[in-house]
Design a protein around this motif. Structure first.
Motif, mmCIF file in Angstrom:
data_model
loop_
_atom_site.group_PDB
_atom_site.id
_atom_site.type_symbol
_atom_site.label_atom_id
_atom_site.label_comp_id
_atom_site.label_asym_id
_atom_site.label_seq_id
_atom_site.Cartn_x
_atom_site.Cartn_y
_atom_site.Cartn_z
ATOM 1 N N GLY A 72 -8.712 13.873 -5.016
ATOM 2 C CA GLY A 72 -8.542 14.314 -3.636
ATOM 3 C C GLY A 72 -9.642 13.909 -2.689
ATOM 4 O O GLY A 72 -9.793 14.512 -1.626
ATOM 5 N N ALA A 73 -10.413 12.858 -3.021
ATOM 6 C CA ALA A 73 -11.466 12.384 -2.127
ATOM 7 C C ALA A 73 -11.887 10.989 -2.556
ATOM 8 O O ALA A 73 -11.850 10.650 -3.750
ATOM 9 C CB ALA A 73 -12.673 13.325 -2.138
ATOM 10 N N GLY A 74 -12.279 10.163 -1.565
ATOM 11 C CA GLY A 74 -12.850 8.864 -1.860
ATOM 12 C C GLY A 74 -11.848 7.748 -2.053
ATOM 13 O O GLY A 74 -10.630 7.964 -2.091
ATOM 14 N N PRO A 75 -12.349 6.507 -2.175
ATOM 15 C CA PRO A 75 -11.463 5.332 -2.272
ATOM 16 C C PRO A 75 -10.580 5.314 -3.515
ATOM 17 O O PRO A 75 -9.464 4.805 -3.471
ATOM 18 C CB PRO A 75 -12.439 4.158 -2.253
ATOM 19 C CG PRO A 75 -13.762 4.736 -2.652
ATOM 20 C CD PRO A 75 -13.775 6.134 -2.146
ATOM 21 N N ALA A 76 -11.070 5.852 -4.627
ATOM 22 C CA ALA A 76 -10.246 5.865 -5.846
ATOM 23 C C ALA A 76 -9.016 6.751 -5.657
ATOM 24 O O ALA A 76 -7.925 6.415 -6.122
ATOM 25 C CB ALA A 76 -11.064 6.339 -7.037
ATOM 26 N N ALA A 77 -9.188 7.882 -4.983
ATOM 27 C CA ALA A 77 -8.055 8.762 -4.718
ATOM 28 C C ALA A 77 -7.073 8.095 -3.751
ATOM 29 O O ALA A 77 -5.854 8.226 -3.903
ATOM 30 C CB ALA A 77 -8.534 10.093 -4.148
ATOM 31 N N LEU A 78 -7.583 7.374 -2.747
ATOM 32 C CA LEU A 78 -6.709 6.648 -1.827
ATOM 33 C C LEU A 78 -5.922 5.580 -2.577
ATOM 34 O O LEU A 78 -4.718 5.405 -2.343
ATOM 35 C CB LEU A 78 -7.536 6.014 -0.710
ATOM 36 C CG LEU A 78 -6.761 5.154 0.298
ATOM 37 C CD1 LEU A 78 -5.661 5.955 0.978
ATOM 38 C CD2 LEU A 78 -7.710 4.555 1.324
ATOM 39 N N ALA A 79 -6.571 4.863 -3.486
ATOM 40 C CA ALA A 79 -5.871 3.841 -4.274
ATOM 41 C C ALA A 79 -4.764 4.458 -5.115
ATOM 42 O O ALA A 79 -3.662 3.896 -5.235
ATOM 43 C CB ALA A 79 -6.870 3.104 -5.163
ATOM 44 N N SER A 80 -5.025 5.619 -5.696
ATOM 45 C CA SER A 80 -4.007 6.313 -6.480
ATOM 46 C C SER A 80 -2.839 6.740 -5.592
ATOM 47 O O SER A 80 -1.672 6.638 -5.984
ATOM 48 C CB SER A 80 -4.627 7.523 -7.174
ATOM 49 O OG SER A 80 -3.662 8.254 -7.904
ATOM 50 N N ALA A 81 -3.149 7.213 -4.380
ATOM 51 C CA ALA A 81 -2.097 7.598 -3.444
ATOM 52 C C ALA A 81 -1.206 6.413 -3.106
ATOM 53 O O ALA A 81 0.028 6.520 -3.094
ATOM 54 C CB ALA A 81 -2.724 8.169 -2.167
ATOM 55 N N LEU A 82 -1.807 5.282 -2.843
ATOM 56 C CA LEU A 82 -1.046 4.082 -2.499
ATOM 57 C C LEU A 82 -0.171 3.621 -3.665
ATOM 58 O O LEU A 82 0.987 3.238 -3.477
ATOM 59 C CB LEU A 82 -2.006 2.967 -2.086
ATOM 60 C CG LEU A 82 -2.649 3.137 -0.710
ATOM 61 C CD1 LEU A 82 -3.939 2.333 -0.617
ATOM 62 C CD2 LEU A 82 -1.674 2.720 0.381
ATOM 63 N N ALA A 83 -0.718 3.647 -4.878
ATOM 64 C CA ALA A 83 0.041 3.212 -6.050
ATOM 65 C C ALA A 83 1.250 4.113 -6.285
ATOM 66 O O ALA A 83 2.354 3.627 -6.591
ATOM 67 C CB ALA A 83 -0.854 3.195 -7.279
ATOM 68 N N HIS A 84 1.076 5.407 -6.126
ATOM 69 C CA HIS A 84 2.187 6.340 -6.337
ATOM 70 C C HIS A 84 3.247 6.196 -5.241
ATOM 71 O O HIS A 84 4.455 6.236 -5.522
ATOM 72 C CB HIS A 84 1.668 7.782 -6.378
ATOM 73 C CG HIS A 84 1.086 8.175 -7.691
ATOM 74 N ND1 HIS A 84 -0.166 7.781 -8.097
ATOM 75 C CD2 HIS A 84 1.587 8.936 -8.711
ATOM 76 C CE1 HIS A 84 -0.415 8.267 -9.303
ATOM 77 N NE2 HIS A 84 0.627 8.970 -9.691
ATOM 78 N N GLY A 85 2.817 6.044 -3.993
ATOM 79 C CA GLY A 85 3.783 5.875 -2.920
ATOM 80 C C GLY A 85 4.589 4.600 -3.055
ATOM 81 O O GLY A 85 5.813 4.596 -2.853
ATOM 82 N N ALA A 86 3.923 3.492 -3.407
ATOM 83 C CA ALA A 86 4.614 2.216 -3.580
ATOM 84 C C ALA A 86 5.599 2.270 -4.742
ATOM 85 O O ALA A 86 6.697 1.690 -4.682
ATOM 86 C CB ALA A 86 3.593 1.098 -3.801
ATOM 87 N N ALA A 87 5.240 2.973 -5.806
ATOM 88 C CA ALA A 87 6.148 3.096 -6.949
ATOM 89 C C ALA A 87 7.370 3.936 -6.599
ATOM 90 O O ALA A 87 8.489 3.641 -7.033
ATOM 91 C CB ALA A 87 5.409 3.711 -8.134
ATOM 92 N N ALA A 88 7.176 4.969 -5.787
ATOM 93 C CA ALA A 88 8.275 5.876 -5.459
ATOM 94 C C ALA A 88 9.387 5.180 -4.672
ATOM 95 O O ALA A 88 10.572 5.475 -4.873
ATOM 96 C CB ALA A 88 7.746 7.076 -4.679
ATOM 97 N N VAL A 89 9.032 4.273 -3.766
ATOM 98 C CA VAL A 89 10.074 3.641 -2.939
ATOM 99 C C VAL A 89 10.935 2.680 -3.741
ATOM 100 O O VAL A 89 12.017 2.280 -3.289
ATOM 101 C CB VAL A 89 9.467 2.907 -1.721
ATOM 102 C CG1 VAL A 89 8.681 3.866 -0.849
ATOM 103 C CG2 VAL A 89 8.600 1.729 -2.145
ATOM 104 N N ARG A 90 10.497 2.308 -4.921
ATOM 105 C CA ARG A 90 11.294 1.418 -5.765
ATOM 106 C C ARG A 90 12.289 2.182 -6.630
ATOM 107 O O ARG A 90 13.085 1.572 -7.359
ATOM 108 C CB ARG A 90 10.379 0.575 -6.663
ATOM 109 C CG ARG A 90 9.463 -0.372 -5.905
ATOM 110 C CD ARG A 90 8.798 -1.367 -6.839
ATOM 111 N NE ARG A 90 7.922 -0.721 -7.804
ATOM 112 C CZ ARG A 90 6.617 -0.543 -7.625
ATOM 113 N NH1 ARG A 90 6.052 -0.951 -6.493
ATOM 114 N NH2 ARG A 90 5.870 0.022 -8.559
ATOM 115 N N LEU A 91 12.267 3.521 -6.560
ATOM 116 C CA LEU A 91 13.115 4.352 -7.405
ATOM 117 C C LEU A 91 14.279 4.926 -6.600
ATOM 118 O O LEU A 91 14.192 5.054 -5.381
ATOM 119 C CB LEU A 91 12.283 5.482 -8.024
ATOM 120 C CG LEU A 91 11.110 5.034 -8.905
ATOM 121 C CD1 LEU A 91 10.265 6.225 -9.317
ATOM 122 C CD2 LEU A 91 11.622 4.270 -10.125
#
Length: 326
Positions: A263-282
Motif C-alpha cells: 500500500g505504498a511506494g513504487p513496488a505497490a504501484l507496479a503491483s496495482a498496474l499488473a493486477h489492473g492490466a490482467a483484469a481487463v483481459r478476463l
C-alpha cells in the motif's frame, strides 16, 4: 489480513453480446454471475492472490444469500449484516471490442439501525486487519458523512484505511484522514472542481486532496496508466494490457494489488498496474490470479511526464459522472 467494506453490494450478471442493437432481441454468446460491488471485488482479487480477506457487507433477500455463497466459494470470509431490503442486481452487456454497457440498480435503503450495525461490525473486526478498504457508492439511507465516521472508527482500532468512493462521500471523508484514496481521473476532476487535461493537472489535483487530509492518492487514469502521489514522492506507471475483454472490476483488482504489495511506494504501484492490466483481459468481473499477471509489461518511474496529455481528458458532464459512479 485485508478487510473490505461494501455498503452497497450487488449481484452482477454479465452477458457477452455480438453487438448492442436497441429494440432487438440480443442473443448472448456467454454469461456469468458474480458477487459485485467495489469492495467485494477487492476481496475477490485479494483471495485470488492467496491472501486472507474478510468482506463486511449488508445483505438481504435471495441475491444476498447468493452473494455470500459465491464469495465463500472463492475463499472470501463473509461477515454479513442482515438488512430488511433486498440486495440489488446489476446487468452488464459486453461487446467484442471491449465496450461495456452497465445497468446499475439503486439498491435498498438502509435503516438507521442497520447503518449503525454496519459501522459497529466494521469496528469489531478492525483490530485483525492490516488494511481496511472502504469502497463504492453509499446506499439510500446513509449520509455522505458515513464514510468519515467509518474511517475515524477504524483508525481508532489501529487499522490503515484505503477509500475508493467519489463525490460528497469522498470530500466528507477527507478530514478523517484516510491513508490512501483511489479516484479515477473523472472523480479527481470532480473533487477539485475543474477539468484535468494533463498528467501535471492530475498531480496538482492529487496534492490538493492530500492537503485536505488524504495520506496518499492512487489515481487511475485508464489507458494512461496510474499515478501515485504520497509523502515519499510521486510515481507514474503504465502497463501493456493487450486485448480488452471487460473492464468491470479492473480498478478494484488494481486496488487489491496495491494493498497486497504494502500500500505504498513504487513496488505497490507496479503491483496495482499488473493486477489492473490482467483484469481487463478476463471476462465479466473475473479477478486475476497470480498466473494471470505479467509484471514484465509494467513500467514505473519517478520521472513524471507532467506535460503528457490525458487521452480522455476528465471533463465529462456531471450527469455522465453520476451515471458511472455506482
Amino acid at each position: 489480513m485485508i478487510l473490505t467494506v461494501t455498503p452497497n453490494p450487488s449481484l452482477d450478471r454479465t452477458y457477452e453480446v455480438p453487438s448492442l442493437d436497441r429494440g432487438e432481441v440480443l442473443r448472448a454468446t456467454g454469461d456469468r454471475v458474480d458477487p459485485g460491488g467495489k469492495g467485494v471485488n477487492v476481496s475477490r482479487a485479494v483471495a485470488a492472490a492467496g491472501v486472507r480477506t474478510t468482506a463486511v457487507l449488508p445483505l438481504g433477500g435471495a441475491p444476498g444469500i447468493l452473494i455470500a455463497e459465491l464469495l465463500t466459494a472463492q475463499g472470501v470470509d463473509v461477515t454479513a449484516v442482515s438488512i430488511s431490503g433486498q440486495t440489488r442486481s446489476n446487468i452488464s452487456l459486453a461487446e467484442p471490442d471491449g465496450t461495456l454497457t452497465k445497468i446499475n440498480a439503486p439498491g435498498p435503503e438502509l435503516t438507521p439501525e442497520e447503518s449503525l450495525l454496519l459501522l459497529d461490525t466494521v469496528r469489531t473486526h478492525s483490530g485483525a486487519a492490516d488494511w481496511i478498504a472502504c469502497c463504492g457508492s453509499l446506499p439510500r439511507g446513509l449520509p455522505p458523512e458515513w464514510y468519515a465516521d467509518l474511517v475515524a472508527r477504524a483508525h481508532d482500532a489501529g487499522a490503515r484505511i484505503a477509500l475508493d468512493t467519489s463525490g460528497p462521500a469522498l470530500l466528507s471523508a477527507l478530514p478523517a484522514r484516510p491513508d490512501v484514496i483511489k479516484p479515477n481521473a473523472e472523480e479527481l476532476a470532480e473533487a477539485v472542481g475543474r477539468p484535468l487535461a494533463t498528467l501535471g493537472d492530475v498531480v496538482k489535483a492529487a496534492e490538493e486532496l492530500r492537503a485536505l487530509g488524504a495520506g496518499a492518492v492512487l489515481a487511475s487514469l485508464g489507458a494512461d496508466g496510474q499515478l501515485l502521489v504520497e509523502e515519499s514522492g510521486t510515481y507514474y506507471g503504465t502497463a501493456e494490457a493487450g486485448a480488452v475483454r471487460s473492464n468491470v472490476g479492473a480498478g478494484d483488482a488494481s486496488l487489491a494489488g496495491f494493498l497486497i504489495a504494502g500500500g505504498a511506494g513504487p513496488a505497490a504501484l507496479a503491483s496495482a498496474l499488473a493486477h489492473g492490466a490482467a483484469a481487463v483481459r478476463l471476462p465479466g468481473s473475473a479477478m486475476p490470479t497470480p498466473a494471470d499477471l505479467n509484471p514484465s509489461a509494467v513500467t514505473v518511474t519517478q520521472d513524471v511526464p507532467l506535460d503528457l496529455p490525458l487521452s480522455e481528458p476528465a471533463q465529462r458532464s456531471n450527469r455522465q459522472r453520476q451515471a458511472r459512479r455506482a
